[in-house]
Each structure stands twice: as structure tokens, then as C-alpha cells.
Design an enzyme around this catalytic site. Structure first.
Site, PDB file in Angstrom:
ATOM      1  N   CYS A  31       0.851  -1.188   0.000  1.00  0.00           N
ATOM      2  CA  CYS A  31       0.000   0.000   0.000  1.00  0.00           C
ATOM      3  C   CYS A  31       0.893   1.247   0.000  1.00  0.00           C
ATOM      4  O   CYS A  31       2.118   1.166   0.039  1.00  0.00           O
ATOM      5  CB  CYS A  31      -0.904   0.019   1.232  1.00  0.00           C
ATOM      6  SG  CYS A  31       0.000  -0.024   2.774  1.00  0.00           S
ATOM      7  N   CYS A  34       3.513   1.670   2.758  1.00  0.00           N
ATOM      8  CA  CYS A  34       4.784   0.963   2.584  1.00  0.00           C
ATOM      9  C   CYS A  34       5.745   1.804   1.748  1.00  0.00           C
ATOM     10  O   CYS A  34       6.949   1.847   2.026  1.00  0.00           O
ATOM     11  CB  CYS A  34       4.547  -0.376   1.892  1.00  0.00           C
ATOM     12  SG  CYS A  34       3.486  -1.494   2.805  1.00  0.00           S
ATOM     13  N   ASP A 439       2.144  27.076 -29.616  1.00  0.00           N
ATOM     14  CA  ASP A 439       3.133  27.437 -30.623  1.00  0.00           C
ATOM     15  C   ASP A 439       2.545  27.006 -31.973  1.00  0.00           C
ATOM     16  O   ASP A 439       1.645  26.160 -32.022  1.00  0.00           O
ATOM     17  CB  ASP A 439       4.442  26.697 -30.333  1.00  0.00           C
ATOM     18  CG  ASP A 439       5.444  26.863 -31.449  1.00  0.00           C
ATOM     19  OD1 ASP A 439       5.677  28.016 -31.851  1.00  0.00           O
ATOM     20  OD2 ASP A 439       5.964  25.845 -31.928  1.00  0.00           O
ATOM     21  N   ASP A 625       6.921  22.969 -29.156  1.00  0.00           N
ATOM     22  CA  ASP A 625       7.879  21.917 -29.497  1.00  0.00           C
ATOM     23  C   ASP A 625       9.305  22.423 -29.714  1.00  0.00           C
ATOM     24  O   ASP A 625      10.242  21.651 -29.670  1.00  0.00           O
ATOM     25  CB  ASP A 625       7.429  21.204 -30.782  1.00  0.00           C
ATOM     26  CG  ASP A 625       7.664  22.056 -32.013  1.00  0.00           C
ATOM     27  OD1 ASP A 625       7.382  23.273 -31.937  1.00  0.00           O
ATOM     28  OD2 ASP A 625       8.143  21.526 -33.031  1.00  0.00           O
ATOM     29  N   ASP A 629      10.602  27.417 -27.326  1.00  0.00           N
ATOM     30  CA  ASP A 629       9.424  27.237 -26.469  1.00  0.00           C
ATOM     31  C   ASP A 629       9.790  26.701 -25.085  1.00  0.00           C
ATOM     32  O   ASP A 629       8.949  26.710 -24.173  1.00  0.00           O
ATOM     33  CB  ASP A 629       8.433  26.263 -27.123  1.00  0.00           C
ATOM     34  CG  ASP A 629       7.856  26.809 -28.407  1.00  0.00           C
ATOM     35  OD1 ASP A 629       7.509  28.003 -28.417  1.00  0.00           O
ATOM     36  OD2 ASP A 629       7.765  26.057 -29.391  1.00  0.00           O
TER      37      ASP A 629
END
Length: 737
Positions: A31, A34, A439, A625, A629
Site C-alpha cells: 500500500c 509501505c 506554438d 515543441d 518554447d
């Protein structure tokens, strides 16, 4: 070989930041608590830079400074915490996970069969208590129930008993401890009451609790297995060997790790491409669904790029290697998938902290209930029954499942839509945005340019130009090759760097390149630009014939118009921020009907616009891309980047989408909103359940059986609510066939 004999140092690899790295498969993780226990425990060791547990694959990735801590000390710390470690091997890990699933299923079957039989006896006792059953018959039924329940609890309770024992032996609590205590007390008390000829025993409560818990645990295991299979499909695409063509023309099969950039490899028909590179000779068709999302075979010929993991059709290809093992697009996809599954969101961190505090609270509440009823004058056995009910009903399984269950399901849905998360909390941030900045080039349009118009197949000069273009890797040359369908290169080609190509055909000079290189006059160039605004020009000159000016323009993504319309209808504010020329951006904006656009934007101008929007209170999604950017992608509230983007932009983005279409952007927004809603619903389900159930249990109105049903129902409710996200989501993009 035992763990103590294993040389852990040999499993250590260098990390990017000068530290070292090791992947371990860890047994015993059940879980979120842990995960937190392991990560906090390892970070207490000196020199540990990062320790991250993947709950889905039970994989621990740890980076550390080797001079301060050894690999053996890390494994020893895991053992001290109660977890067994093994070298991470996907094949053996899958085998281990399958074994765990089968064990859970067997335990579930045994608990279900035994529970039904005990319930039949219990119903007889309950009805008999109301209609004067004889004490001898009641005791007989209780003893038969005990004979069924004791081996059932011992067998079906193993997953919880082992986990609780590991936790207690390492001096900590986990969610399985209250379960084991509750079941153990219920069985022990039932035995005592059976021996003392009491009217009630609670064997059915203990067995049914295990049955319901095992249902939840098996569903959780099965759900994680489905997500794990996505990663396995990707890993299966990676070739282990490549056929290298040596300088003397011989072909030798070597490990992919021995292939370097510049090598020439042979890809036979029907084989997967082992490297990223460019086709030198050969014609074939390629299944590029890994890159484009489309399973339609794509024709390839000399000069075209192919990627590792894609499937070659019938023809043999000779591929010049550009990127070999470790840095291919396939490796990048694997890296992103792993990062997405290891990352943690804000909601997961909240649930982790709550689950960490929960175990002591559960035990404290049960102990106080027991003492409180004793002080109130109740006998110890009824008081213990109420305390057991509190212990069972407050088990925090639902809280522990609330967020991971949703994240596992949504990660799988996003992957099907061609989206790879780079950041764990990207789902939450995507759900909050109200403004999208696009873009243009490479984002709204495809990265590769296309010829404006068509080639006349009877035009011999352009056909020759196409053959001459085979000698160049320039995007415009490759677009001309694509438009003419040229397959045979011309001989004796010379290239002038930054200008163009030249050769001689039948004693006549043929040039291909910039208008200046081919001698085009300025008036013709201006006129062509006026005809095709925003286009790039490639000139062709054959002898003394007039110079031909070919215009190339990037095409919009095939579904760009439909996706922009969809986003506009959903109320998002849309803008284009492009570094391209004004005519080009205006043309794109008019076609897509985006009112707000800006051209000739520098990276700093994009950042300034982004900051202005965020200062006005907008939550901005940046989709881009290019290298220019990258700052805006990193500065936006959340960001997406196409897989064709430069590496830096992909690294800066929170997620990467595959394929030629823009639909993954809309899918990411739609799925993230559904995910946030489901997470909030699950947290509310867990909270309301406890607010209502705990006071009722403390007041003594709940039997252990009722508590088992209620607690298990809450766990099943959050799991079912997460699985509900799959229903009605019919959009699928085949990413890895």
C-alpha cells in the site's frame, strides 16, 4: 545464491548527476504507507539523493553518492524495514507478480467457500437463538464453524499476516496490522465463547472480513497489472541485437549496446528496427504506430528516418545509425513512462500522510473503546467485541486506495490516448487550466513541410530535381523527394554548404537550393512569396531554362481544426504565440478561427505574455515543441509537447503526446478533469464513511460481521469509482502494438 552472497555493487550503474543508481524489486509492498516507509527510511542514510518506489511494479529506484553509502547498506536498511530486495529484472518481476495474483485468487476462493458454509451454520444459530435452539446443537454448530474457520484464516490470511509480521518485526505499523489483530481477536474470542457455551461466536465475521479484503486486494493487483502491461509492451519492442554491416561488406549480429552512431545496420523484412537512423538503401513499408499512433504501414525509401521499435515490412533496409541504444526515441518513451509511474501528486502525498497517521489512531480508538466500556460497567467479552468492531471498521484501506486507484486507471487511459506523463501532478494541474497557448510550427502544424501544389509527372526537370534532392537531408529536399517519389539518386553531386546541390545531367548543369544559389531574381522571389505567404522557397535551375521556385509550407495537423473547435466550445481561451512570420501565423489563425495570435515572438516575449496571463489569475497550458518554447513550457502552469519536439522541450514539458494528431491535447484535458473529480469523490467517500461508521461502532451498534462488510464495501466503492473512469471512454490510440 543467497542475498548475503550477492555482490550488490555489480548492480550499480552511473547516474547522470555523478551519483550512482540501482533498481531493486522489493517484496512486501502492499500500500501507499509501505512506499512512504521505504522512501523515508532510505533517505535517512547519508548520501541518498533520491529514493522512489513504484507501487505498480514494486520497483525501487535509488540514486546516491557512492562514497557515503554502499549498495549493501541500502539492501540491509530495506531488510531492517521488513522488505526483501532482489535485483530488478522485468521478466522475473512479472513472474513474481503473476505468482502473487494466483496466490490471492486461491486465498479468495478458499475464504469465499468457507465463508458461505460458516454463514449457513451461523444463520441456523441466529434463527435458533430466536426459536429456542438447544445448547448442544448450538455448540455443535459453533465447533463445526471453528473447524472450518481456523484453517481458512491460517491459509487465506497469509497475505495480511506476512505483511503485518514484517511490519511489527521492524518496529512499525501498516494497514495490515489492525486487520490481523481484528481477525485474530475475533477468532480467539469466538473460541473462548464456544468453550464457555455462549450464544454468539464470530467465526463468520473473521472469514467474511478476509473474503471482502481479498476481493479488494485482488482487484487492486489486477488493475496494476493492466498498467504494468503497457510498460512491458513498450519494453518488448526493444531489439537486443542488430545486424551490423562491416566495411568489408560482411554482416555480423552484435548486441545493440555495441552499435554506435555512424554504423550501417541491416534490417531484414519482418524485423523490428533496432536503432534510430536514416535509410541508405532499400524500399519497404514500416509500421510506425509507436511514433505516429497510426497502425497504417508507411512507405520508406532512401533518405527517410526510421525509429527503433518500429516494425519493418517485407523489404530489406540498410540504415545509417544516428542514435543507438540508450538514447533512442523508444528509450525516451520508456523513460517518460517510468517517470510518470514513479511520480507522486499532491493528492497522493496527502493520502500518504493520512495513512501514516491512521494506523496509530485506529489502534488507539479500539483500545479506548475497550477501556471505556469496561469503565462503563460492561463485561470484558462484550467490550472486546465492540473494540474488535471498531478495529475492523476503521481500517484505512479505502483511504489508501482512494488516490492510487484513480492514478493507475488514468495513467493507463492517457497512455492509450498517446500521452506520456513526465510529472506526477500534471493530472491535477491540467484539470485546473483555463487558457491554452499554442506554438504554431510543429505544434499546430506538422514538423515536416509539404510542397504547395502537385508535381507534374511529365515535368522531367522537377523529376531530376527530386533525384538530386536524394543527396540532401535538408527538410525541403526531403519534402521534394516525397513529392516526386524519387528513388534513384543522381551521380557526382556536389554540395555547397548552406546554399544547395549541383550536378550535371547530359552535360547540362542542374542546381537545387536557395533562390540566390540558383540565380533567381529578386522580383520573382517577391512575387512567389506574395502568392504563398509564409512559405519557404526551394529553387531549381536546369541549364539556361528559367529558374523554378517551389513553395513549401507546413500543413496543419489533420485534426487541428476539429480539436480547436472542441476546446473553444469547452470554454478555454486560446492563443497562438509563434516566432514565425506574421503572414504565416495570420493564415494559420484564420483557418483555425483563433482570434488572439502574435507572430515573430522571441522566447522572452513568450515568457512575458505567459507571466502577464498568470499575473491576471489565469491557469495556462503551454503547448510547444521548439527550442525557443522551452522557457515557456517550463514556466507555464502545465505544459505539453509533441514527441517530435526537440529534447530540451520534451524535458521541460509535463507530458509528451505521440502521433500526428492534436487530439491527445483535448484527451489530456478531458481525462484529467474526470480524474480530479474521481479523486475528490474517493476522498469524500473515505471521509464520510469514517464520520458515520466510527461513532456507530464505538457506541456498540455494530457486530464484527457488520464492520467487515462496511469496511470492505468502502474499499470496493473507491476501487469501483476509479474503474468507472474506463466506462464510456471509447477513444483509443494504438501506441504500442
Amino acid at each position: 545464491m543467497t542475498v548475503h552472497q550477492r555482490d550488490w555493487q555489480s548492480f550499480v550503474t552511473p547516474a547522470e548527476d555523478g551519483a550512482v543508481h540501482m533498481d531493486l524489486a522489493v517484496d512486501g509492498i502492499t500500500c501507499a504507507a509501505c512506499m512512504g516507509e521505504i522512501e523515508r527510511g532510505l533517505k535517512r542514510l547519508p548520501g541518498i539523493r533520491k529514493a522512489r518506489v513504484n507501487l505498480t511494479s514494486q520497483r525501487l529506484a535509488v540514486d546516491w553518492v557512492e562514497d557515503q553509502t554502499g549498495a549493501d547498506e541500502i539492501v540491509a536498511e530495506l531488510e531492517r524495514l521488513g522488505y526483501a530486495a532482489h535485483p530488478f529484472d522485468p521478466a522475473s518481476q512479472k513472474e513474481r507478480q503473476d505468482k502473487t495474483g494466483k496466490q490471492l485468487l486461491r486465498c479468495l476462493a478458499v475464504a469465499g467457500f468457507a465463508g458461505m458454509n460458516i454463514m449457513l451454520l451461523s444463520v441456523s444459530v441466529w434463527s435458533g437463538n430466536a426459536s429456542d435452539i438447544t445448547p448442544e446443537t448450538r455448540d455443535f454448530f459453533h465447533w463445526i464453524s471453528a473447524l472450518i474457520a481456523l484453517p481458512t484464516v491460517a491459509y487465506s490470511g497469509r497475505p495480511f499476516i506476512k505483511s503485518a509480521f514484517r511490519a511489527l518485526s521492524s518496529g512499525r505499523l501498516n494497514m495490515d496490522v489492525p486487520i490481523v489483530i481484528g481477525v485474530g481477536l475475533a477468532v480467539a474470542l469466538s473460541l473462548v465463547q464456544t468453550i464457555q457455551h455462549h450464544h454468539h461466536a464470530y467465526f463468520e465475521s473473521a472469514v467474511m472480513l478476509l473474503f471482502f479484503l481479498l476481493i479488494g486486494r485482488y482487484l487492486d493487483h489486477n488493475m496494476r497489472g493492466r498498467t504494468r502491461s503497457f510498460a512491458e509492451n513498450i519494453a518488448a519492442l526493444k531489439a537486443e541485437v542488430a545486424a551490423r554491416i562491416n566495411l568489408d561488406g560482411t554482416v555480423r549480429e552484435v548486441p545493440v549496446s555495441k552499435i554506435v552512431a555512424g554504423d550501417l545496420v541491416l534490417v531484414a523484412g519482418g524485423e523490428r528496427v533496432s536503432v534510430d537512423g536514416v535509410v541508405e538503401t532499400g524500399i519497404s513499408e514500416i509500421d510506425q504506430s509507436l511514433v505516429t499512433g497510426e497502425s497504417v504501414l508507411v512507405p520508406v525509401n532512401p533518405g527517410q528516418r526510421v525509429y527503433a521499435g518500429t516494425l519493418n515490412g517485407a523489404g530489406a533496409l540498410q540504415v545509417r545509425v544516428e542514435v543507438a541504444s540508450g538514447a533512442t526515441l523508444l528509450d525516451e518513451v520508456n523513460r517518460l513512462l517510468e517517470a510518470a509511474s514513479q511520480a507522486k501528486s499532491k493528492y497522493v502525498q496527502i493520502a500518504d500522510r493520512a495513512a501514516q497517521l491512521y494506523a496509530p489512531l485506529v489502534h488507539g480508538a479500539a483500545a479506548l473503546t475497550f477501556l471505556g466500556w469496561l469503565v462503563a460497567g460492561l463485561a470484558w467479552q462484550p467490550a472486546l467485541v465492540i473494540a474488535i468492531s471498531v478495529l475492523i471498521i476503521t481500517c484505512p484501506c479505502a483511504l489508501g486506495l482512494a488516490v492510487p486507484a484513480v492514478q493507475v486507471v488514468v495513467s493507463g487511459q492517457l497512455f492509450k490516448s498517446g500521452i506520456l506523463l513526465n510529472s506526477g501532478d500534471a493530472i491535477e494541474r491540467l484539470a485546473a487550466i483555463d487558457t491554452i497557448l499554442f506554438d504554431k510550427t510543429g505544434t499546430l502544424t506538422l514538423a515536416e513541410p509539404d510542397l504547395v501544389g502537385a508535381i507534374d509527372p511529365e515535368d522531367e526537370v522537377l523529376i531530376l530535381a527530386g533525384r538530386l534532392a536524394l543527396a540532401s537531408r535538408h527538410p525541403l529536399s526531403m519534402a521534394l523527394v516525397k513529392a516526386t517519389g524519387a528513388l534513384t539518386p543522381l551521380p557526382d553531386v556536389t554540395e555547397t554548404s548552406g546554399a544547395g546541390l549541383e550536378t550535371h545531367v547530359n552535360g547540362t548543369t542542374l542546381r537545387l537550393g536557395s533562390p540566390l544559389f540558383c540565380g533567381a531574381d529578386a522580383a520573382s522571389v517577391e512575387a512567389r512569396f506574395a502568392d504563398v505567404p509564409g512559405a519557404s522557397l526551394l529553387a531549381v535551375r536546369y541549364g539556361d531554362e528559367p529558374v523554378r521556385l517551389l513553395a513549401f509550407r507546413q500543413s496543419l495537423r489533420p485534426d487541428a481544426k476539429a480539436v480547436i473547435n472542441e476546446l473553444t466550445k469547452q470554454g478555454y481561451a486560446l492563443e497562438i504565440l509563434s516566432g514565425d512570420t506574421e503572414p504565416s501565423v495570420r493564415s494559420c489563425a484564420e483557418v483555425l478561427e483563433i482570434q488572439n495570435w502574435q507572430a515573430v515572438m522571441t522566447p522572452s516575449a513568450k515568457i512575458a505574455r505567459l507571466e502577464a496571463l498568470q499575473a491576471a489569475g489565469h491557469k495556462v497550458l503551454m503547448v510547444g515543441d521548439g527550442l525557443n518554447d522551452a522557457p515557456a513550457l517550463a514556466g507555464a502552469h502545465v505544459s505539453l509537447s509533441p514527441v517530435s519536439a526537440v529534447h530540451l522541450s520534451q524535458a521541460a514539458a509535463d507530458a509528451v503526446f505521440l502521433g500526428h494528431k492534436l487530439q491527445p491535447v483535448a484527451d489530456a484535458l478531458r481525462l484529467s478533469i474526470k480524474a480530479r473529480r474521481a479523486i475528490e469523490q474517493n476522498l469524500w467517500i473515505s471521509t464520510i464513511y469514517n464520520i458515520i461508521a466510527v461513532p456507530i461502532a464505538v457506541a456498540g451498534f455494530v457486530t464484527p460481521l457488520m464492520a467487515a462488510v462496511a469496511m470492505s464495501a468502502s474499499s470496493l466503492a473507491v476501487t469501483a469509482n476509479a474503474l468507472r473512469l474506463r466506462i464510456g471512454d471509447g477513444k483509443k490510440t494504438t501506441v504500442a502494438n
